[in-house]
Motif scaffolding. Sequence first.
Motif, PDB file in Angstrom:
ATOM      1  N   ASP A 163      -2.349  -5.004  -7.508  1.00  0.00           N
ATOM      2  CA  ASP A 163      -2.411  -4.183  -6.308  1.00  0.00           C
ATOM      3  C   ASP A 163      -1.855  -2.772  -6.434  1.00  0.00           C
ATOM      4  O   ASP A 163      -2.026  -1.976  -5.528  1.00  0.00           O
ATOM      5  CB  ASP A 163      -1.664  -4.884  -5.155  1.00  0.00           C
ATOM      6  CG  ASP A 163      -2.379  -6.141  -4.734  1.00  0.00           C
ATOM      7  OD1 ASP A 163      -1.699  -7.110  -4.365  1.00  0.00           O
ATOM      8  OD2 ASP A 163      -3.612  -6.132  -4.786  1.00  0.00           O
ATOM      9  N   CYS A 164      -1.176  -2.431  -7.502  1.00  0.00           N
ATOM     10  CA  CYS A 164      -0.723  -1.061  -7.768  1.00  0.00           C
ATOM     11  C   CYS A 164       0.215  -0.464  -6.722  1.00  0.00           C
ATOM     12  O   CYS A 164       0.371   0.745  -6.664  1.00  0.00           O
ATOM     13  CB  CYS A 164      -1.895  -0.085  -7.891  1.00  0.00           C
ATOM     14  SG  CYS A 164      -3.228  -0.672  -8.938  1.00  0.00           S
ATOM     15  N   ASP A 165       0.845  -1.291  -5.866  1.00  0.00           N
ATOM     16  CA  ASP A 165       1.751  -0.695  -4.880  1.00  0.00           C
ATOM     17  C   ASP A 165       3.182  -1.156  -5.148  1.00  0.00           C
ATOM     18  O   ASP A 165       3.451  -1.851  -6.119  1.00  0.00           O
ATOM     19  CB  ASP A 165       1.315  -1.061  -3.455  1.00  0.00           C
ATOM     20  CG  ASP A 165       1.182  -2.565  -3.282  1.00  0.00           C
ATOM     21  OD1 ASP A 165       0.661  -2.983  -2.237  1.00  0.00           O
ATOM     22  OD2 ASP A 165       1.603  -3.320  -4.179  1.00  0.00           O
TER      23      ASP A 165
ATOM     24  N   GLY B 288       1.903  10.838   0.056  1.00  0.00           N
ATOM     25  CA  GLY B 288       2.620   9.801   0.782  1.00  0.00           C
ATOM     26  C   GLY B 288       3.518  10.387   1.860  1.00  0.00           C
ATOM     27  O   GLY B 288       3.568  11.592   2.068  1.00  0.00           O
TER      28      GLY B 288
ATOM     29  N   ASP C  51       0.805  -1.225   0.000  1.00  0.00           N
ATOM     30  CA  ASP C  51       0.000   0.000   0.000  1.00  0.00           C
ATOM     31  C   ASP C  51       0.830   1.263   0.000  1.00  0.00           C
ATOM     32  O   ASP C  51       0.366   2.314   0.443  1.00  0.00           O
ATOM     33  CB  ASP C  51      -0.944   0.040   1.223  1.00  0.00           C
ATOM     34  CG  ASP C  51      -2.122  -0.880   1.011  1.00  0.00           C
ATOM     35  OD1 ASP C  51      -2.702  -1.322   2.008  1.00  0.00           O
ATOM     36  OD2 ASP C  51      -2.441  -1.155  -0.159  1.00  0.00           O
ATOM     37  N   ILE C  52       2.053   1.164  -0.491  1.00  0.00           N
ATOM     38  CA  ILE C  52       2.888   2.358  -0.616  1.00  0.00           C
ATOM     39  C   ILE C  52       2.987   2.682  -2.093  1.00  0.00           C
ATOM     40  O   ILE C  52       3.123   1.795  -2.913  1.00  0.00           O
ATOM     41  CB  ILE C  52       4.311   2.079  -0.083  1.00  0.00           C
ATOM     42  CG1 ILE C  52       4.266   1.440   1.280  1.00  0.00           C
ATOM     43  CG2 ILE C  52       5.145   3.333  -0.074  1.00  0.00           C
ATOM     44  CD1 ILE C  52       4.054   2.355   2.400  1.00  0.00           C
TER      45      ILE C  52
ATOM     46  N   VAL D  39       9.692   4.492  -3.040  1.00  0.00           N
ATOM     47  CA  VAL D  39       8.792   4.711  -4.187  1.00  0.00           C
ATOM     48  C   VAL D  39       9.612   5.101  -5.401  1.00  0.00           C
ATOM     49  O   VAL D  39       9.370   4.647  -6.531  1.00  0.00           O
ATOM     50  CB  VAL D  39       7.753   5.806  -3.858  1.00  0.00           C
ATOM     51  CG1 VAL D  39       6.961   6.157  -5.089  1.00  0.00           C
ATOM     52  CG2 VAL D  39       6.834   5.330  -2.769  1.00  0.00           C
TER      53      VAL D  39
ATOM     54  N   ASP E 251       8.883   7.413   2.784  1.00  0.00           N
ATOM     55  CA  ASP E 251       8.711   6.438   1.701  1.00  0.00           C
ATOM     56  C   ASP E 251       9.301   6.899   0.393  1.00  0.00           C
ATOM     57  O   ASP E 251       9.279   6.165  -0.587  1.00  0.00           O
ATOM     58  CB  ASP E 251       7.219   6.158   1.485  1.00  0.00           C
ATOM     59  CG  ASP E 251       6.634   5.360   2.631  1.00  0.00           C
ATOM     60  OD1 ASP E 251       5.449   5.538   2.918  1.00  0.00           O
ATOM     61  OD2 ASP E 251       7.386   4.572   3.219  1.00  0.00           O
TER      62      ASP E 251
ATOM     63  N   MET F  30       2.491   9.136  -7.800  1.00  0.00           N
ATOM     64  CA  MET F  30       2.599   8.156  -6.721  1.00  0.00           C
ATOM     65  C   MET F  30       3.033   8.790  -5.414  1.00  0.00           C
ATOM     66  O   MET F  30       2.676   8.354  -4.331  1.00  0.00           O
ATOM     67  CB  MET F  30       3.680   7.122  -7.054  1.00  0.00           C
ATOM     68  CG  MET F  30       3.334   6.069  -8.005  1.00  0.00           C
ATOM     69  SD  MET F  30       4.785   5.018  -8.122  1.00  0.00           S
ATOM     70  CE  MET F  30       4.822   4.767  -9.860  1.00  0.00           C
TER      71      MET F  30
ATOM     72  N   SER G 147       0.226  -2.140 -12.143  1.00  0.00           N
ATOM     73  CA  SER G 147      -1.089  -1.551 -11.919  1.00  0.00           C
ATOM     74  C   SER G 147      -2.137  -2.302 -12.713  1.00  0.00           C
ATOM     75  O   SER G 147      -3.225  -1.789 -12.972  1.00  0.00           O
ATOM     76  CB  SER G 147      -1.084  -0.077 -12.340  1.00  0.00           C
ATOM     77  OG  SER G 147      -0.259   0.669 -11.488  1.00  0.00           O
TER      78      SER G 147
ATOM     79  N   ILE H 110       0.803   4.137  -4.395  1.00  0.00           N
ATOM     80  CA  ILE H 110      -0.295   3.604  -5.206  1.00  0.00           C
ATOM     81  C   ILE H 110      -0.407   4.359  -6.526  1.00  0.00           C
ATOM     82  O   ILE H 110      -0.321   5.582  -6.561  1.00  0.00           O
ATOM     83  CB  ILE H 110      -1.618   3.746  -4.435  1.00  0.00           C
ATOM     84  CG1 ILE H 110      -1.528   2.991  -3.124  1.00  0.00           C
ATOM     85  CG2 ILE H 110      -2.770   3.240  -5.258  1.00  0.00           C
ATOM     86  CD1 ILE H 110      -1.619   1.526  -3.277  1.00  0.00           C
TER      87      ILE H 110
END
Lengths: 388, 334, 163
Positions: free
Chosen positions: A249-251, A341, A200-201, A349, A345, A337, A222, A203
């Motif tokens: 999950d797009c993370d 956030g 969940d980072i 990312v 992170d 992204m 994605s 996204i």
Amino acid sequence: MNPCPIKIPFGPQHPALKEPENFLFEIEGERIVDVKPRIGYNHRGIEKAFECKTYIQNIYLAERICGICSDAHTTCYTQAIEELLGLEVPPRAKYIRVIIAELERIQSHALWIGLVAHEIGFDTLFMYVWRDRETVLDIFERISGNRIHYAMNTIGGVRRDISSAMVLEIKKSLNHMEERVKYYLDVVKSERTILKRAVDIGILEPKDAVNLGAVGPTLRASGVNHDVRVDDPYAAYDEIPFNVITHEDCDVLSRILVRCEEMHESIEIIHYALGYMPDGIIKTEIPMNFPEGETVSRVEAPRGELIHYLKSNGTRKPERYKVRSPTLGNIPALCRMLLGGFVADIPIVLAGIDPCFSCMDRMAFIDIKTDEKWVWTMQQLRRKFTNE
Amino acid sequence: MGLDHATAKKEVYKRMTTETMLLLRILVFPGVLFLFALAFFFEWVDRKFFARVQNRYGPLHTGQQGILQPLADFLKLLSKEDVTPYAADKIILFFVPISYLALPLTTLFIVPIASQMSLIAFEGDLIFIVFTFTLTIITVFFAGWSSTSRFSTMGSIRATLQMLSYEIPMGLSMIGPAMAASSLSVSRIVKWQSLHSWIVFIQPLGFAVFTVCLLAELQFVPFDIPEAETEIVAGWQTEFSGRKLALLRIGKDLELVLASALITSLYLGGCQRFWLIPPIVTFLVKTIMAVMLLSLLRAVFARFRIDQMLSGMWRYLLPLATIQIILIQLGLGR
Amino acid sequence: MEKEKEIVKRLKSFLGENLVKVTIPRERRIFSYIRKEVLREAVNYLVNVLRFKHISTITGVDLGGEIEVIYHLAYEGSILLSLRFTVSKEKPNVPTITDIVSGAVLYEREVHDFLGVKFDGHPDLSPLMLPEEWPQGVYPLRKEHKLEELKEMTSKKVGEKML
């Protein structure tokens, strides 16, 4: 209390960046509110240089656009020229190109996994993966004599053949690599400290991914099923069956999983190619005259879609050569992204899109900013500019 | 009168020898010099073990199997230029490494190393140890604050935040052995263990909590947030170089010695005499094992984010430590 | 080739004579020339109706008196259509397409940096790859600037900085 966004510069020198880039972040507390990228620290004037050298000389220039995806650039380049000339590359050369490209993909993803592990403080995984990457680099050395710039492609085919003795060695190394990839997949999926930093980072929704022009594993993580090897096949990819890996999950974890599983797919592709490689010559003759015309060539580099545009004016030097590397396509997606956030992170990312800034910055001129770092060594600088 | 003179002389002579002996014990063994040597040795053990887990060689060439590497690094740093930032607070910056070095060093005098009685022992010295841990973190805070660079400030803020989370569970897990031995003196706790059993067997939960808190105190992965290299260069240590950095590094090594000595003394029985084996040997064996445990934990985890560490500490470690205390009160840990 | 022909037919019927020329050199490649005025409608039609959702890049070519701007759009990742037109060097203004395709934002900046094409309506045309001290009006990829001349310029600038 009035929240006043604080601006944090990230780069151009920063331990998280292996190459210099500059991002200006506006933050409130620990959350990111805005991102402004400022790239161009690795400009070397390659596109202009392309126009000043002949097509043959440009093969060497194209290779050195990037160290990790050098074969992708030469494949794309030679394909553009071959399409202009109407040359048909011999089948054996096509298979060899596939093998080298997939080996490069494995090596690039392995390097990347090590870097991501290092970013989150997991040095042990970093050391293990880079030790296993040596297996692939040894294969390259066996085939071409070089670990990094393998110089395998040329206009009309490839320069070196893969003998049957080499095939056996390659298969053995690949089996070893296969086990290691399985092990890393297990580690990544189950190690709690990695999961906490990657789930969940960063996204990126699929609609945004497509609209912002994202490419490669970033796009496929994605859930978007685009891969140039399947959509716009080149070399021998239309004859080799393989799967395109996507995750929904797009993370950041999806990006890690996509690349691990792509490594596995690459190993399968190489096994198939080694088994079905036809015999024959590896290079065709190129004609003396280059006609006028233009071509567009696309390749799936390890980082995503790589596109070259060539315009020829009938001479031995190109009129215009344009390179768009995958990382440039991923920067707008990266900015999306990062918004919202945490500051902590940012490194992971950023690492998640597998940035290769050398590939990205190759236009116009030798950047003054890069030289400014070396102003302190005046001797070096004077020597650099006055002797050329 | 001649006899008086002789006895007087003997008195003085005896006092001089006891005082010289005490001085020797403080300065050489098991005092300062021995502790420095132990600090270098433990740094080597940690680096070698960490490297072998990662399939690397670790230090290899200086001395047999690289054992002289930490000393070599220390001497090299002493000879390097000391660069202080323009805006830094020079006085505080000067005292930080000295304080960072002196605190674990003096605290180690409390831990029994070579005999059942340590160099300094008094009822309540366990609390003194907790106090020095807090002082160490204040030193770290001052290190970052006086450096006035962006990275140092962030590093010291994170270090202070980290301390806020591990201090209570650590204190609780240190009180556990004290409750079992009915004494707040480390030497007495060690003595109690030699008469009964090692406390780790009767308070395993406390042992686990204590080890995790020590990882946070030493700023080892997964708790090396204050010096997270990939995010903020070297955190609070960024602006230290040359001699100051040398002192900081040996201070860090001494903290490692202190941490392993505390694990050994509070939970693993400390320096006991096994048949003919002198206490110092048992002490060394146990502390080396403790160092290897800390090293192993350092190698197999990734780094936590600061908010994850804070919530993890308060949500898991503190309740576990409290449960251990409750169990002891119910009679399970005595 | 079926899909390519169908796309060409639909594009022709939408743009009419604003579509000056279109060729299909090989499978999965379409080259087309349009009039600059219909750029935005053409891009809108291609992206939203014909679903050419992916923009690969934007190329600029110096043709001497004019600059050619080429938009490379991809259909489902496979068919690549190159949409092009020319602008004069004296007034190189082109409407932006960043509101239709957000991914074009960096590519337009790049063409602006190196060839001097101004994209009207672009949110931020600050230099992307050229340094801030770069002299205004010098666009390195234009043919009038030779490699050696640009090298001299950067070395002279660095020399000034050192003194």
